[in-house]
Design a protein around this motif. Structure first.
Motif, PDB file in Angstrom:
ATOM      1  N   LEU A 130       0.908  -1.322   0.105  1.00 25.64           N
ATOM      2  CA  LEU A 130      -0.008   0.044   0.099  1.00 25.64           C
ATOM      3  C   LEU A 130       0.906   1.376   0.032  1.00 25.64           C
ATOM      4  N   ILE A 131       2.066   1.282   0.745  1.00 22.99           N
ATOM      5  CA  ILE A 131       2.839   2.410   0.867  1.00 22.99           C
ATOM      6  C   ILE A 131       3.578   2.721  -0.375  1.00 22.99           C
ATOM      7  N   TYR A 132       4.263   1.444  -0.942  1.00 26.37           N
ATOM      8  CA  TYR A 132       4.914   1.531  -2.174  1.00 26.37           C
ATOM      9  C   TYR A 132       3.948   1.970  -3.326  1.00 26.37           C
ATOM     10  N   ASP A 133       2.829   1.675  -3.431  1.00 27.52           N
ATOM     11  CA  ASP A 133       1.986   1.923  -4.518  1.00 27.52           C
ATOM     12  C   ASP A 133       1.733   3.566  -4.283  1.00 27.52           C
ATOM     13  N   ALA A 134       1.791   3.951  -3.070  1.00 28.96           N
ATOM     14  CA  ALA A 134       1.384   5.278  -2.763  1.00 28.96           C
ATOM     15  C   ALA A 134       2.498   6.147  -3.321  1.00 28.96           C
ATOM     16  N   ILE A 135       3.548   5.719  -3.080  1.00 30.15           N
ATOM     17  CA  ILE A 135       4.939   6.253  -3.528  1.00 30.15           C
ATOM     18  C   ILE A 135       5.192   6.603  -4.897  1.00 30.15           C
ATOM     19  N   LYS A 136       4.830   5.460  -5.375  1.00 26.73           N
ATOM     20  CA  LYS A 136       4.943   5.262  -6.928  1.00 26.73           C
ATOM     21  C   LYS A 136       3.655   6.053  -7.796  1.00 26.73           C
ATOM     22  N   GLN A 137       2.713   6.331  -7.130  1.00 28.36           N
ATOM     23  CA  GLN A 137       1.654   7.156  -7.825  1.00 28.36           C
ATOM     24  C   GLN A 137       2.039   8.454  -7.703  1.00 28.36           C
ATOM     25  N   TRP A 138       2.451   8.967  -6.573  1.00 24.98           N
ATOM     26  CA  TRP A 138       3.196  10.309  -6.206  1.00 24.98           C
ATOM     27  C   TRP A 138       4.173  10.456  -7.287  1.00 24.98           C
ATOM     28  N   ALA A 139       5.038   9.499  -7.312  1.00 25.77           N
ATOM     29  CA  ALA A 139       6.229   9.858  -8.249  1.00 25.77           C
ATOM     30  C   ALA A 139       5.663  10.024  -9.804  1.00 25.77           C
ATOM     31  N   THR A 140       4.918   8.926  -9.908  1.00 24.37           N
ATOM     32  CA  THR A 140       4.088   9.400 -11.501  1.00 24.37           C
ATOM     33  C   THR A 140       3.788  10.481 -11.757  1.00 24.37           C
ATOM     34  N   SER A 181      18.980  -0.189 -14.591  1.00 24.44           N
ATOM     35  CA  SER A 181      17.873   0.480 -15.446  1.00 24.44           C
ATOM     36  C   SER A 181      18.664   1.434 -16.365  1.00 24.44           C
ATOM     37  N   GLN A 182      18.051   1.609 -17.621  1.00 19.46           N
ATOM     38  CA  GLN A 182      18.175   2.739 -18.300  1.00 19.46           C
ATOM     39  C   GLN A 182      17.392   4.118 -17.872  1.00 19.46           C
ATOM     40  N   LEU A 183      17.836   5.263 -18.235  1.00 13.87           N
ATOM     41  CA  LEU A 183      17.074   6.404 -17.785  1.00 13.87           C
ATOM     42  C   LEU A 183      16.989   7.031 -19.099  1.00 13.87           C
ATOM     43  N   LYS A 184      15.897   6.752 -19.893  1.00 10.64           N
ATOM     44  CA  LYS A 184      15.514   7.429 -21.176  1.00 10.64           C
ATOM     45  C   LYS A 184      14.021   7.976 -20.961  1.00 10.64           C
ATOM     46  N   THR A 185      13.160   7.293 -20.234  1.00 11.50           N
ATOM     47  CA  THR A 185      11.786   7.650 -20.317  1.00 11.50           C
ATOM     48  C   THR A 185      11.232   8.092 -19.241  1.00 11.50           C
ATOM     49  N   GLN A 186      10.235   8.422 -19.135  1.00 15.51           N
ATOM     50  CA  GLN A 186       9.354   8.868 -17.825  1.00 15.51           C
ATOM     51  C   GLN A 186       9.319   7.562 -16.926  1.00 15.51           C
ATOM     52  N   ASP A 187       8.887   6.486 -17.611  1.00 13.90           N
ATOM     53  CA  ASP A 187       8.863   5.108 -16.806  1.00 13.90           C
ATOM     54  C   ASP A 187      10.008   4.939 -16.138  1.00 13.90           C
ATOM     55  N   ASP A 188      11.173   5.085 -16.941  1.00 14.83           N
ATOM     56  CA  ASP A 188      12.549   4.779 -16.198  1.00 14.83           C
ATOM     57  C   ASP A 188      12.666   5.478 -15.175  1.00 14.83           C
ATOM     58  N   LEU A 189      12.458   6.640 -14.997  1.00 16.24           N
ATOM     59  CA  LEU A 189      12.693   7.709 -13.778  1.00 16.24           C
ATOM     60  C   LEU A 189      11.804   7.369 -12.767  1.00 16.24           C
ATOM     61  N   ILE A 190      10.440   7.237 -13.051  1.00 12.87           N
ATOM     62  CA  ILE A 190       9.566   6.761 -12.044  1.00 12.87           C
ATOM     63  C   ILE A 190       9.899   5.581 -11.222  1.00 12.87           C
ATOM     64  N   GLY A 191      10.531   4.712 -12.071  1.00 10.73           N
ATOM     65  CA  GLY A 191      10.668   3.456 -11.186  1.00 10.73           C
ATOM     66  C   GLY A 191      11.948   3.743 -10.503  1.00 10.73           C
ATOM     67  N   ILE A 192      13.040   4.466 -10.926  1.00  8.03           N
ATOM     68  CA  ILE A 192      14.130   4.671 -10.305  1.00  8.03           C
ATOM     69  C   ILE A 192      13.876   5.457  -8.858  1.00  8.03           C
ATOM     70  N   VAL A 193      12.982   6.751  -9.080  1.00  6.44           N
ATOM     71  CA  VAL A 193      12.994   7.343  -7.903  1.00  6.44           C
ATOM     72  C   VAL A 193      11.949   6.706  -6.822  1.00  6.44           C
ATOM     73  N   SER A 194      10.967   6.030  -7.280  1.00  7.46           N
ATOM     74  CA  SER A 194      10.026   5.054  -6.512  1.00  7.46           C
ATOM     75  C   SER A 194      10.970   4.225  -5.561  1.00  7.46           C
ATOM     76  N   THR A 195      11.852   3.632  -6.222  1.00  8.41           N
ATOM     77  CA  THR A 195      12.539   2.694  -5.340  1.00  8.41           C
ATOM     78  C   THR A 195      13.634   3.315  -4.309  1.00  8.41           C
ATOM     79  N   ILE A 196      13.992   4.373  -4.724  1.00  7.21           N
ATOM     80  CA  ILE A 196      14.881   5.047  -3.887  1.00  7.21           C
ATOM     81  C   ILE A 196      14.070   5.671  -2.799  1.00  7.21           C
TER      82      ILE A 196
END
Length: 287
Positions: A130-140, A181-196
């Protein structure tokens, strides 16, 4: 014995404090004060460098608290380093990937969080997702606002320098691993910052704030006592024998604070028992 050692060294120290430090250094070195990604991740880094600095002085140093109180002794840090070398992968740090890699979940596109737990009653996963999804939604929402097109991510020089340092300097020994991960798209960036953000906030909270509740209860930490636990109303002779046994096991390696924590965890909050502890274990000189 193994659980607190594993939790503190391989999970608490390695997967949160140590791993987060390269993120912080790269963030401060390459992202300007007004850079949107710096403003996004910075709150998750609060106090980490200060805590790590203090830990190097008293907690993980040679002959420090951990080496003095954990059974592996001077090999404690080696255990943590070996765990990093053999097990750590950035692409397994996000909670869903972490659960899958540990066999605690399988991918399931029909499940609420994209994974199906192998053990349904698993509070860390149930609450954490639940927390991870909230973080990822905010990052998205945040990333798509500041980077509406993919080329804005790919050609952001500060952002690319930041990610390059994390991979090739912060984790130089793993810089050629194929799972980065590569850093070329919005999805790449969303995955990276959500993880961090997950690792330095939700994950850290889960493995950190329960340590006293678990390890502060002596029966869960036989490494410290290696004696039978006294009952709730010990005789003077039983209590004296118990305390002497602890000190004989590891002479003078704990502070008076740890003794008071021990007394509290055993529910011996009576001043008589605390004074008995301090007879054996006087307060440290504040100077």
């Amino acid at each position: 014995m193994i659980r607190p050692i594993t939790n503190l060294l391989a999970i608490g120290r390695l997967r949160t404090h140590c791993i987060t430090e390269p993120y912080i250094i790269a963030t401060n070195r390459h992202l300007s004060q007004m850079h949107p990604i710096k403003r996004l991740v910075l709150p998750s880094f609060r106090y980490t460098m200060q805590i790590n600095s203090v830990a190097r002085l008293a907690l993980i140093n040679a002959g420090g608290v951990i080496e003095s109180t954990f059974s592996p002794g001077r090999y404690c840090m080696q255990i943590s380093s070996d765990a990093y070398d053999q097990l750590w992968r950035f692409d397994h740090e996000a909670l869903p990937a972490d659960l899958i890699s540990r066999g605690m979940a399988v991918e399931d596109s029909t499940a609420p969080h994209g994974v199906k737990l192998t053990i349904e009653d698993y509070p860390f996963a149930n609450d954490g997702l639940l927390i991870y999804d909230a973080i990822k939604q905010w990052a998205t929402s945040y990333v798509n606002y500041y980077y509406p097109q993919a080329h804005l991510v790919e050609f952001d020089k500060e952002l690319q320098a930041w990610w390059h340092e994390i991979r090739t300097v912060g984790h130089a020994d793993k810089k050629d691993e194929p799972w980065w991960s590569q850093l070329k798209t919005q999805d790449d960036l969303i995955g990276i910052v959500s993880t961090i953000m997950w690792v330095s906030s939700g994950h850290h909270s889960a493995v950190n704030f329960g340590q006293y509740d678990f390890a502060g209860y002596f029966p869960n930490r036989p490494t410290m006592a290696r004696l039978k636990m006294p009952n709730e109303d010990p005789t003077d002779e039983e209590w004296q024998s118990f305390v002497k046994g602890i000190l004989d096991f590891n002479n003078s390696n704990y502070s008076s604070l740890a003794v008071n924590m021990a007394a509290s965890s055993l529910n011996f909050k009576n001043s008589h028992w605390q004074s008995q502890l301090l007879t054996y274990w006087p307060p440290m000189n504040p100077d």
